[in-house]
Design a protein around this motif. Structure first.
Motif, mmCIF file in Angstrom:
data_model
loop_
_atom_site.group_PDB
_atom_site.id
_atom_site.type_symbol
_atom_site.label_atom_id
_atom_site.label_comp_id
_atom_site.label_asym_id
_atom_site.label_seq_id
_atom_site.Cartn_x
_atom_site.Cartn_y
_atom_site.Cartn_z
ATOM 1 N N GLY A 151 11.118 7.187 -32.260
ATOM 2 C CA GLY A 151 10.631 8.064 -31.206
ATOM 3 C C GLY A 151 11.660 9.059 -30.719
ATOM 4 N N GLU A 152 11.364 9.634 -29.547
ATOM 5 C CA GLU A 152 12.246 10.627 -28.960
ATOM 6 C C GLU A 152 13.604 9.993 -28.666
ATOM 7 O OE1 GLU A 152 12.236 13.927 -25.368
ATOM 8 O OE2 GLU A 152 10.605 12.476 -25.502
ATOM 9 N N HIS A 153 14.651 10.683 -29.045
ATOM 10 C CA HIS A 153 16.033 10.212 -28.863
ATOM 11 C C HIS A 153 16.341 8.959 -29.685
ATOM 12 C CE1 HIS A 153 16.183 13.195 -25.756
ATOM 13 N NE2 HIS A 153 15.239 12.592 -25.072
ATOM 14 N N GLU A 154 15.654 8.798 -30.825
ATOM 15 C CA GLU A 154 15.919 7.648 -31.699
ATOM 16 C C GLU A 154 17.409 7.584 -32.018
ATOM 17 O OE1 GLU A 154 15.145 6.362 -36.353
ATOM 18 O OE2 GLU A 154 13.724 7.708 -35.380
ATOM 19 N N THR A 155 17.940 6.382 -31.942
ATOM 20 C CA THR A 155 19.344 6.150 -32.289
ATOM 21 C C THR A 155 19.550 6.445 -33.773
ATOM 22 O OG1 THR A 155 19.476 4.446 -30.592
ATOM 23 C CG2 THR A 155 21.154 4.394 -32.319
ATOM 24 N N VAL A 156 20.682 7.017 -34.113
ATOM 25 C CA VAL A 156 21.019 7.240 -35.523
ATOM 26 C C VAL A 156 21.341 5.896 -36.148
ATOM 27 C CG1 VAL A 156 22.731 8.245 -37.099
ATOM 28 C CG2 VAL A 156 21.821 9.603 -35.192
ATOM 29 N N LEU A 177 29.774 -4.449 -23.012
ATOM 30 C CA LEU A 177 28.899 -3.482 -23.684
ATOM 31 C C LEU A 177 27.483 -3.954 -23.365
ATOM 32 C CD1 LEU A 177 30.550 -3.210 -27.221
ATOM 33 C CD2 LEU A 177 30.763 -1.625 -25.300
ATOM 34 N N ARG A 178 26.790 -3.163 -22.574
ATOM 35 C CA ARG A 178 25.436 -3.532 -22.168
ATOM 36 C C ARG A 178 24.470 -2.436 -22.562
ATOM 37 N NH1 ARG A 178 28.101 -4.909 -17.155
ATOM 38 N NH2 ARG A 178 28.129 -7.167 -16.851
ATOM 39 N N GLY A 179 23.228 -2.828 -22.760
ATOM 40 C CA GLY A 179 22.205 -1.848 -23.047
ATOM 41 C C GLY A 179 20.859 -2.511 -23.167
ATOM 42 N N ARG A 180 19.901 -1.707 -23.568
ATOM 43 C CA ARG A 180 18.539 -2.206 -23.785
ATOM 44 C C ARG A 180 18.056 -1.726 -25.143
ATOM 45 N NH1 ARG A 180 14.874 -0.663 -18.945
ATOM 46 N NH2 ARG A 180 13.468 -2.135 -19.952
ATOM 47 N N LEU A 181 17.208 -2.526 -25.750
ATOM 48 C CA LEU A 181 16.596 -2.212 -27.040
ATOM 49 C C LEU A 181 15.156 -1.795 -26.790
ATOM 50 C CD1 LEU A 181 16.726 -2.262 -30.174
ATOM 51 C CD2 LEU A 181 16.093 -4.694 -30.046
ATOM 52 N N PHE A 182 14.794 -0.614 -27.301
ATOM 53 C CA PHE A 182 13.450 -0.065 -27.104
ATOM 54 C C PHE A 182 12.765 0.160 -28.442
ATOM 55 C CE2 PHE A 182 15.898 1.387 -23.431
ATOM 56 C CZ PHE A 182 15.081 0.990 -22.383
ATOM 57 N N ASP A 183 11.439 -0.023 -28.473
ATOM 58 C CA ASP A 183 10.668 0.258 -29.685
ATOM 59 C C ASP A 183 10.261 1.728 -29.705
ATOM 60 O OD1 ASP A 183 8.396 0.547 -28.036
ATOM 61 O OD2 ASP A 183 7.544 -1.396 -28.606
ATOM 62 N N GLY A 184 9.446 2.104 -30.684
ATOM 63 C CA GLY A 184 9.056 3.496 -30.850
ATOM 64 C C GLY A 184 8.207 4.054 -29.723
ATOM 65 N N ALA A 185 7.527 3.188 -28.987
ATOM 66 C CA ALA A 185 6.711 3.625 -27.853
ATOM 67 C C ALA A 185 7.523 3.675 -26.559
ATOM 68 C CB ALA A 185 5.521 2.687 -27.684
ATOM 69 N N GLY A 186 8.799 3.306 -26.639
ATOM 70 C CA GLY A 186 9.635 3.296 -25.453
ATOM 71 C C GLY A 186 9.553 2.006 -24.658
ATOM 72 N N ASP A 187 8.897 0.996 -25.226
ATOM 73 C CA ASP A 187 8.783 -0.300 -24.554
ATOM 74 C C ASP A 187 9.978 -1.169 -24.925
ATOM 75 O OD1 ASP A 187 6.296 0.356 -23.425
ATOM 76 O OD2 ASP A 187 5.240 -0.297 -25.239
ATOM 77 N N PRO A 188 10.430 -2.029 -24.013
ATOM 78 C CA PRO A 188 11.541 -2.921 -24.336
ATOM 79 C C PRO A 188 11.155 -3.921 -25.411
ATOM 80 C CG PRO A 188 10.710 -3.352 -22.109
ATOM 81 C CD PRO A 188 9.964 -2.184 -22.639
#
Length: 194
Positions: free
Chosen positions: A185-190, A48-59
């Motif tokens: 932000g846009e497409h915020e995870t539930v 299970l891989r992914g990235r964590l992004f803040d509200g500005a879309g930055d990692p």
């Protein structure tokens, strides 16, 4: 104790306000096999891989991802499992994010678990996110794209507005699944109130 010292003591013993998650994440929480829920090369093992992004879309390079899940038969190695604990599957992983916000957990795909009123819940992985700027962890779930029929009947997923459900479904990759987490932000995870 003098009255002055007593007043200072009273101030010190009051509840302190919550603070944002700090740099201790990298000091006290990760452990060497934290990213491995199962041993490397376990039959049926997936990433299970992914990235964590803040509200500005930055990692977010200094976050922490925790996962908790059932085994392939939907059982937990925990005394609170209503069917009785099953030994041998830890079910818990913990991975700090890297400079690109990336995380990776090696596990096995979980089975369906009992839900409210005995209705089965679709296979899923519970995820807690700790990161700078958060007063408390946030909690979400990873559902699997190859479980469309049981996802449609899942009682928890059904409570999520239809246009937001996609933020909880991973995408398939050759060696597992990808699940990016967007804190705002846009497409915020539930995220769920727990």
């Amino acid at each position: 104790m003098t009255s002055g010292a007593s007043a200072v003591w009273d101030q010190l013993t009051e509840l302190t306000p919550a603070q944002t998650v700090g740099p201790y994440l990298g000091i006290g929480l990760p452990w060497p096999d934290g990213s491995y829920v199962v041993e490397p090369d376990t039959p049926g093992g997936i990433w299970l891989r992914g990235r964590l992004f803040d509200g500005a879309g930055d990692p977010v390079p200094d976050g922490l991802i925790e996962t908790w899940q059932a085994d392939g038969q939907g059982r937990f190695d925990h005394p609170d499992d209503p069917r009785g604990a099953v030994a041998g599957f830890r079910g818990f992983g913990r991975c700090p994010t890297d400079e690109s916000g990336g995380y990776a957990i090696y596990t096995r795909k979980p089975g369906a678990v009992p839900g409210p009123g005995g209705r089965p819940q679709a296979p899923h992985v519970d995820v807690s996110v700790f990161a700078r700027g958060l007063l408390h962890r946030v909690v979400t779930r990873i559902y699997f794209p190859d479980e469309a029929e049981v996802n449609a009947a899942d009682p928890v997923l059904a409570e999520v507005p239809a246009h937001r459900r996609a933020t909880l479904v991973a995408t398939a990759e050759p060696d597992g699944y990808r699940f990016d987490i967007r804190l705002q932000g846009e497409h915020e995870t539930v995220f769920f109130a727990v």
